[in-house]
Design a protein around this motif. Structure first.
Motif, PDB file in Angstrom:
ATOM      1  N   ILE A  12      43.741 104.679  98.758  1.00 48.69           N
ATOM      2  CA  ILE A  12      43.936 106.067  98.299  1.00 48.69           C
ATOM      3  C   ILE A  12      43.698 107.041  99.438  1.00 48.69           C
ATOM      4  N   ALA A  13      42.655 106.779 100.219  1.00 39.90           N
ATOM      5  CA  ALA A  13      42.342 107.658 101.347  1.00 39.90           C
ATOM      6  C   ALA A  13      43.459 107.640 102.382  1.00 39.90           C
ATOM      7  N   ALA A  14      44.028 106.469 102.633  1.00 39.52           N
ATOM      8  CA  ALA A  14      45.107 106.352 103.613  1.00 39.52           C
ATOM      9  C   ALA A  14      46.342 107.119 103.132  1.00 39.52           C
ATOM     10  N   GLY A  51      30.058 108.426  83.173  1.00 44.25           N
ATOM     11  CA  GLY A  51      31.113 108.518  84.176  1.00 44.25           C
ATOM     12  C   GLY A  51      31.298 109.947  84.647  1.00 44.25           C
ATOM     13  N   PHE A  52      31.643 110.097  85.920  1.00 42.10           N
ATOM     14  CA  PHE A  52      31.851 111.436  86.479  1.00 42.10           C
ATOM     15  C   PHE A  52      32.650 111.336  87.767  1.00 42.10           C
ATOM     16  N   SER A  53      33.210 112.463  88.194  1.00 40.96           N
ATOM     17  CA  SER A  53      33.928 112.551  89.466  1.00 40.96           C
ATOM     18  C   SER A  53      33.003 113.120  90.518  1.00 40.96           C
ATOM     19  N   ALA A  54      33.129 112.623  91.736  1.00 37.96           N
ATOM     20  CA  ALA A  54      32.298 113.127  92.836  1.00 37.96           C
ATOM     21  C   ALA A  54      32.999 112.842  94.156  1.00 37.96           C
ATOM     22  N   PHE A  55      32.487 113.458  95.205  1.00 36.24           N
ATOM     23  CA  PHE A  55      33.069 113.269  96.534  1.00 36.24           C
ATOM     24  C   PHE A  55      32.580 111.949  97.109  1.00 36.24           C
ATOM     25  N   ASP A  56      33.515 111.143  97.556  1.00 27.57           N
ATOM     26  CA  ASP A  56      33.209 109.852  98.180  1.00 27.57           C
ATOM     27  C   ASP A  56      33.070 110.093  99.679  1.00 27.57           C
ATOM     28  N   GLU A  57      31.836 110.117 100.139  1.00 26.98           N
ATOM     29  CA  GLU A  57      31.594 110.436 101.546  1.00 26.98           C
ATOM     30  C   GLU A  57      32.135 109.372 102.490  1.00 26.98           C
ATOM     31  N   GLU A  58      32.186 108.133 102.042  1.00 26.31           N
ATOM     32  CA  GLU A  58      32.662 107.052 102.912  1.00 26.31           C
ATOM     33  C   GLU A  58      34.132 107.227 103.264  1.00 26.31           C
ATOM     34  N   PHE A  59      34.948 107.616 102.273  1.00 29.31           N
ATOM     35  CA  PHE A  59      36.387 107.744 102.495  1.00 29.31           C
ATOM     36  C   PHE A  59      36.870 109.187 102.435  1.00 29.31           C
ATOM     37  N   GLU A  60      35.939 110.114 102.183  1.00 29.96           N
ATOM     38  CA  GLU A  60      36.235 111.548 102.163  1.00 29.96           C
ATOM     39  C   GLU A  60      37.348 111.878 101.157  1.00 29.96           C
TER      40      GLU A  60
END
Length: 280
Positions: free
Chosen positions: A270-272, A211-220
């Motif tokens: 979350i993005a909203a 498991g890791f954290s990363a940038f979600d490009e779809e929802f920024e």
């Protein structure tokens, strides 16, 4: 030589696992397998107990129970007369979230194994166990949904020295030893993530769920992901059990096969919220 991770887990399934020298297990390799594909869990469970099975049904009229094994050591735990287990006094059942037997441990009592055997029924191999004090079907049915545990001190050591760094020698690990280990990219030295689970491979090799954290490009947004890493020596050349880390040399594209832990709808929400907060 190859290396393995064995099971006798804490709050989940327990098995031992080995890092194979190749990406596929050699034909006919003598590797103990858990009864199903599922997971082993971290060895920090409640009361330090190690989960080795769950009672999933009654068998016959004489108090025998059908056990779902969560250990590589089935003969030692369930087939050996006099083997001692800790049994929950009330059923916790499967988690409604994960579908696994991973609820917090309930109150337990000591029980002794009076005998065990394999029974083949409807193409399925079942572990049938006779426990002390369970002498009729009604008593056996009352145990369905309860889990069976052992103390960590009851487990056999897998390596010559506790916490030794694995190399070309004996390379077996309890699955719980690997969980929680930091995963380091050997080439860059950067931390990739943490081993969250060890999944018993289906005829090939075991898999590390990292498991890791990363940038979600779809929802920024930043979000949590996981990726499966084959537990083989050419990808996991170093496991340091003492200092709780491992090094990996992932083939190109492996880490890109990441899966978000949250659903698309959850990430959109979350993005909203993040967007609304930034506009205030």
């Amino acid at each position: 030589m190859s290396s393995t991770a064995r099971a006798d887990a804490t709050r989940g399934r327990s098995f031992a696992t080995r890092r194979w020298n190749h990406r596929r297990r050699p034909l006919g390799a003598n590797v103990r397998k858990s009864s199903t594909t599922p997971r082993a869990s971290v060895e920090d469970a409640d009361d330090g107990l190690v989960q080795v099975g769950a009672i999933v049904g009654a068998h016959g009229l004489r108090g025998e129970v059908r056990v779902l094994p969560m250990t590589d050591f089935i003969d030692e735990r369930f087939m050996t007369r006099g083997s001692t287990l800790q049994a929950e006094t009330s059923a916790q059942g499967r988690s409604k979230v994960s579908g696994e037997y991973d609820a917090p441990i309930g109150e337990t009592r000591e029980v002794s194994v009076r005998g065990g055997r394999w029974v083949t029924s409807k193409g399925r191999n079942d572990v049938i166990v006779k426990l002390s004090g369970v002498d009729d079907r009604t008593s056996a049915e009352a145990l369905v949904g309860t889990r069976l545990f052992v103390s960590p001190s009851d487990r056999a050591p897998l390596r010559n020295e506790v916490g030794q760094t694995s190399g070309d020698g004996d390379d077996e690990f309890y699955a719980q030893e690997l969980q929680g280990m930091r995963v380091i990219d050997k080439e860059s030295g950067s931390e990739v993530g943490v081993v969250e689970d060890v999944v018993r491979g289906a005829g090939t090799q075991d898999l590390l769920k990292v498991g890791f954290s990363a940038f979600d490009e779809e929802f920024e947004i930043d979000t949590e992901f996981y990726v499966y890493v084959p537990f083989v020596k050419d990808i996991v050349p170093l496991v340091d059990a003492k200092d709780r880390f491992m090094e990996i040399t992932p083939p190109g594209g492996l880490l890109d096969l990441k899966t978000p832990k949250k659903t698309k709808a959850q990430r959109a929400k979350i993005a909203a919220k993040a967007k609304a907060a930034s506009e205030q």
